[in-house]
Write a protein that holds these residues in place. Structure first.
Motif, PDB file in Angstrom:
ATOM      1  N   ALA A   1       0.756  -1.315  -0.065  1.00 20.49           N
ATOM      2  CA  ALA A   1       0.365   0.263   0.101  1.00 20.49           C
ATOM      3  C   ALA A   1       1.044   1.491  -0.085  1.00 20.49           C
ATOM      4  CB  ALA A   1      -0.566  -0.187   1.519  1.00 20.49           C
ATOM      5  N   ALA A   2       2.199   1.245   0.873  1.00 21.21           N
ATOM      6  CA  ALA A   2       2.426   1.966   0.966  1.00 21.21           C
ATOM      7  C   ALA A   2       3.614   2.352  -0.303  1.00 21.21           C
ATOM      8  CB  ALA A   2       3.945   2.229   2.239  1.00 21.21           C
ATOM      9  N   THR A   3       3.684   1.633  -1.227  1.00 18.71           N
ATOM     10  CA  THR A   3       5.133   1.624  -2.567  1.00 18.71           C
ATOM     11  C   THR A   3       4.356   2.119  -3.442  1.00 18.71           C
ATOM     12  OG1 THR A   3       6.545  -0.773  -1.525  1.00 18.71           O
ATOM     13  CG2 THR A   3       5.655   0.236  -4.260  1.00 18.71           C
ATOM     14  N   GLU A   4       1.625   1.345  -3.689  1.00 15.95           N
ATOM     15  CA  GLU A   4       1.742   2.023  -4.335  1.00 15.95           C
ATOM     16  C   GLU A   4       1.206   3.292  -4.251  1.00 15.95           C
ATOM     17  OE1 GLU A   4      -1.898  -0.651  -3.883  1.00 15.95           O
ATOM     18  OE2 GLU A   4      -0.877  -2.914  -5.418  1.00 15.95           O
ATOM     19  N   ALA A   5       1.159   4.238  -2.867  1.00 18.48           N
ATOM     20  CA  ALA A   5       0.272   5.474  -2.851  1.00 18.48           C
ATOM     21  C   ALA A   5       1.465   5.939  -3.297  1.00 18.48           C
ATOM     22  CB  ALA A   5       0.803   5.884  -1.165  1.00 18.48           C
ATOM     23  N   PHE A   6       2.434   5.614  -2.904  1.00 18.85           N
ATOM     24  CA  PHE A   6       4.490   7.080  -3.927  1.00 18.85           C
ATOM     25  C   PHE A   6       4.179   6.694  -5.351  1.00 18.85           C
ATOM     26  CE2 PHE A   6       7.741   7.396  -5.334  1.00 18.85           C
ATOM     27  CZ  PHE A   6       8.836   8.492  -5.610  1.00 18.85           C
ATOM     28  N   VAL A   7       4.145   5.278  -5.780  1.00 19.25           N
ATOM     29  CA  VAL A   7       4.075   5.664  -6.680  1.00 19.25           C
ATOM     30  C   VAL A   7       2.569   6.082  -7.999  1.00 19.25           C
ATOM     31  CG1 VAL A   7       4.172   3.861  -8.963  1.00 19.25           C
ATOM     32  CG2 VAL A   7       5.267   3.377  -7.210  1.00 19.25           C
ATOM     33  N   LEU A   8       1.703   5.648  -8.035  1.00 16.13           N
ATOM     34  CA  LEU A   8       0.452   6.944  -7.866  1.00 16.13           C
ATOM     35  C   LEU A   8       0.031   7.792  -8.040  1.00 16.13           C
ATOM     36  CD1 LEU A   8      -2.123   4.075  -7.257  1.00 16.13           C
ATOM     37  CD2 LEU A   8      -1.362   4.549  -9.453  1.00 16.13           C
ATOM     38  N   SER A   9       0.658   8.201  -6.881  1.00 12.97           N
ATOM     39  CA  SER A   9       1.058  10.070  -6.649  1.00 12.97           C
ATOM     40  C   SER A   9       2.153  10.622  -7.392  1.00 12.97           C
ATOM     41  CB  SER A   9       1.469  10.052  -4.946  1.00 12.97           C
ATOM     42  OG  SER A   9       0.287   9.435  -4.432  1.00 12.97           O
ATOM     43  N   PHE A  10       3.142   9.731  -7.832  1.00 14.73           N
ATOM     44  CA  PHE A  10       4.031  10.594  -8.284  1.00 14.73           C
ATOM     45  C   PHE A  10       3.833  10.310  -9.959  1.00 14.73           C
ATOM     46  CE2 PHE A  10       7.772   9.589 -10.980  1.00 14.73           C
ATOM     47  CZ  PHE A  10       9.028  10.942 -10.848  1.00 14.73           C
ATOM     48  N   VAL A  11       3.035   9.558 -10.331  1.00 19.86           N
ATOM     49  CA  VAL A  11       2.437   9.585 -12.348  1.00 19.86           C
ATOM     50  C   VAL A  11       1.261  10.204 -12.159  1.00 19.86           C
ATOM     51  CG1 VAL A  11       1.626   7.824 -13.587  1.00 19.86           C
ATOM     52  CG2 VAL A  11       3.212   6.915 -12.403  1.00 19.86           C
ATOM     53  N   ALA A  12       0.654  10.721 -11.557  1.00 17.22           N
ATOM     54  CA  ALA A  12      -0.836  11.632 -11.180  1.00 17.22           C
ATOM     55  C   ALA A  12       0.045  13.266 -11.045  1.00 17.22           C
ATOM     56  CB  ALA A  12      -1.553  11.117  -9.501  1.00 17.22           C
ATOM     57  N   ILE A  13       0.940  13.341 -10.134  1.00 14.42           N
ATOM     58  CA  ILE A  13       1.842  15.222 -10.590  1.00 14.42           C
ATOM     59  C   ILE A  13       2.104  14.825 -11.695  1.00 14.42           C
ATOM     60  CG2 ILE A  13       3.779  15.920  -9.172  1.00 14.42           C
ATOM     61  CD1 ILE A  13       3.049  14.601  -6.383  1.00 14.42           C
ATOM     62  N   LEU A  14       2.729  13.981 -12.071  1.00 14.75           N
ATOM     63  CA  LEU A  14       2.785  14.499 -13.461  1.00 14.75           C
ATOM     64  C   LEU A  14       1.788  15.176 -14.338  1.00 14.75           C
ATOM     65  CD1 LEU A  14       6.104  11.705 -13.478  1.00 14.75           C
ATOM     66  CD2 LEU A  14       6.479  14.556 -13.223  1.00 14.75           C
ATOM     67  N   VAL A  15       1.263  13.185 -14.474  1.00 13.01           N
ATOM     68  CA  VAL A  15       0.130  13.906 -15.690  1.00 13.01           C
ATOM     69  C   VAL A  15      -0.407  15.041 -15.313  1.00 13.01           C
ATOM     70  CG1 VAL A  15      -2.444  12.709 -16.347  1.00 13.01           C
ATOM     71  CG2 VAL A  15      -0.329  11.534 -15.999  1.00 13.01           C
ATOM     72  N   ILE A  16      -1.102  15.619 -14.443  1.00 10.08           N
ATOM     73  CA  ILE A  16      -1.590  16.936 -13.510  1.00 10.08           C
ATOM     74  C   ILE A  16      -0.686  18.074 -14.128  1.00 10.08           C
ATOM     75  CG2 ILE A  16      -2.462  18.143 -11.777  1.00 10.08           C
ATOM     76  CD1 ILE A  16      -3.281  15.679 -10.491  1.00 10.08           C
ATOM     77  N   ASP A  17       0.118  17.609 -13.742  1.00  9.23           N
ATOM     78  CA  ASP A  17       1.418  18.937 -13.975  1.00  9.23           C
ATOM     79  C   ASP A  17       1.382  19.658 -15.559  1.00  9.23           C
ATOM     80  OD1 ASP A  17       3.669  20.975 -13.562  1.00  9.23           O
ATOM     81  OD2 ASP A  17       4.897  20.434 -14.474  1.00  9.23           O
ATOM     82  N   PHE A  18       1.064  18.874 -16.555  1.00  7.90           N
ATOM     83  CA  PHE A  18       1.285  18.221 -18.047  1.00  7.90           C
ATOM     84  C   PHE A  18       0.048  19.325 -18.280  1.00  7.90           C
ATOM     85  CE2 PHE A  18      -0.539  16.744 -21.814  1.00  7.90           C
ATOM     86  CZ  PHE A  18       0.244  17.711 -22.418  1.00  7.90           C
ATOM     87  N   VAL A  19      -1.244  18.963 -17.531  1.00  7.53           N
ATOM     88  CA  VAL A  19      -2.698  19.228 -18.202  1.00  7.53           C
ATOM     89  C   VAL A  19      -2.431  20.812 -17.946  1.00  7.53           C
ATOM     90  CG1 VAL A  19      -5.159  19.484 -17.538  1.00  7.53           C
ATOM     91  CG2 VAL A  19      -3.449  17.351 -18.158  1.00  7.53           C
ATOM     92  N   LEU A  20      -1.844  21.040 -16.569  1.00  7.76           N
ATOM     93  CA  LEU A  20      -2.060  22.597 -15.762  1.00  7.76           C
ATOM     94  C   LEU A  20      -1.296  23.580 -16.791  1.00  7.76           C
ATOM     95  CD1 LEU A  20      -2.373  21.521 -12.278  1.00  7.76           C
ATOM     96  CD2 LEU A  20      -4.354  22.182 -13.836  1.00  7.76           C
ATOM     97  N   ALA A  21       0.244  22.666 -17.645  1.00  7.97           N
ATOM     98  CA  ALA A  21       0.864  23.394 -17.655  1.00  7.97           C
ATOM     99  C   ALA A  21       0.391  24.466 -18.955  1.00  7.97           C
ATOM    100  CB  ALA A  21       2.119  22.807 -17.818  1.00  7.97           C
ATOM    101  N   MET A  22      -0.338  23.281 -19.523  1.00 13.71           N
ATOM    102  CA  MET A  22      -1.153  23.888 -20.874  1.00 13.71           C
ATOM    103  C   MET A  22      -2.384  25.332 -20.814  1.00 13.71           C
ATOM    104  SD  MET A  22       0.039  21.859 -23.495  1.00 13.71           S
ATOM    105  CE  MET A  22      -0.731  22.033 -24.801  1.00 13.71           C
TER     106      MET A  22
END
Length: 288
Positions: free
Chosen positions: A249-270
């Motif tokens: 659960a701890a590993t999945e939390a970090f991995v999913l958060s990291f991926v979500a941050i990058l995806v959201i950052d791309f959308v917000l940057a546009m």
């Protein structure tokens, strides 16, 4: 009977079902949408807990200390060295074309709009998010969440809402710290180590970096904080039994958060780039 047994033995075994790549992709997408829907409902319950009158200030203050105060050191060190590394790498390229004094605009713009919010969120996802997921997963494994439900307390509102408020409050402040340390580190390298002229360095910074850039970075940090908190808490609430389940659960939390941050950052940057062009279509200053 002997002949029927022999005849049955001569029958070839049935072929296993042919599962193609399309079927696997369909199953994976279906599970992903189910998980997204479950996370959305979980987030709605947590948001309702934030808006309810039962939110305790003491729990919020404790969560703010865990999220914000305990993360000051790692965010400050990360921001400083990211600014230094960015100055070293960009100087080697811009020095060859005689644009040394433009480094201030480029580095500071990168820090306040992208690197500051993203790095602060990633550091918190690794330090705070994994800890929240492990803590809530342990409570689920030891049936403490079920005990709260039996007492008539909604565990999502009671446990997630204070953490969500703390992340929404603290991550923008930590982003400001990361911005200041990154700008300070890059300025130290550019002015004191590489000897760039100070006047033109700051003039280009003033021409390009505006308050819109600063506030757009803080808005990103606010979104990152809410999303990573909800993802990490959701993974903790849906942990599998045992010590292995808590660790996963701890590993999945970090991995999913990291991926979500990058995806959201791309959308917000546009979105922010388009908004910037729409609001100020003719204010782009040329590098002198």
């Amino acid at each position: 009977p002997q002949m029927s047994t022999a005849a049955a033995a001569d029958v070839p075994p049935a072929d296993p079902p042919n599962v193609g790549v399309t079927d696997l992709a369909r199953v994976y997408l279906a599970n992903a949408f189910v998980g997204l829907g479950d996370w959305s409902l979980f987030s709605a319950r947590a948001a309702a807990g934030v808006l309810s009158r039962h939110l305790k200030g003491g729990e919020v203050l404790r969560a703010c200390v865990d999220v914000g105060v305990s993360s000051v050191g790692v965010v400050a060190v990360t921001g400083t060295f990211i600014g230094m590394v960015l100055a070293v790498q960009t100087y080697s390229m811009f020095h060859q074309i005689g644009l040394d004094t433009s480094l201030g605009a480029i580095i500071h713009m990168s820090v306040v709009r992208e690197l500051g919010p993203v790095l602060a969120a990633v550091m918190l996802a690794g330090r705070v998010g994994s800890a929240m997921a492990a803590e809530l997963a342990t409570m689920k494994v030891t049936e403490q969440l079920d005990a709260l439900a039996c007492l008539g307390v909604d565990p999502v509102k009671y446990l997630v809402a204070p953490r969500l408020v703390a992340c929404l409050l603290m991550i923008p402040l930590l982003t400001v710290l990361a911005d200041i340390m990154g700008i300070g580190g890059s300025t130290l390298i550019c002015l004191r180590v590489f000897g760039i002229e100070e006047y033109h360095y700051w003039r280009h910074t003033g021409n390009y970096v505006r308050l819109f850039d600063v506030f757009s970075g803080l808005a990103k940090a606010l979104v990152f904080g809410g999303v990573l908190c909800l993802i990490c808490c959701h993974r903790g609430f849906h942990s599998k039994p045992g010590a292995e389940g808590v660790g996963r659960a701890a590993t999945e939390a970090f991995v999913l958060s990291f991926v979500a941050i990058l995806v959201i950052d791309f959308v917000l940057a546009m979105l922010t780039n388009g908004l910037n062009t729409w609001l100020w279509p003719s204010t782009a200053a040329k590098v002198a």
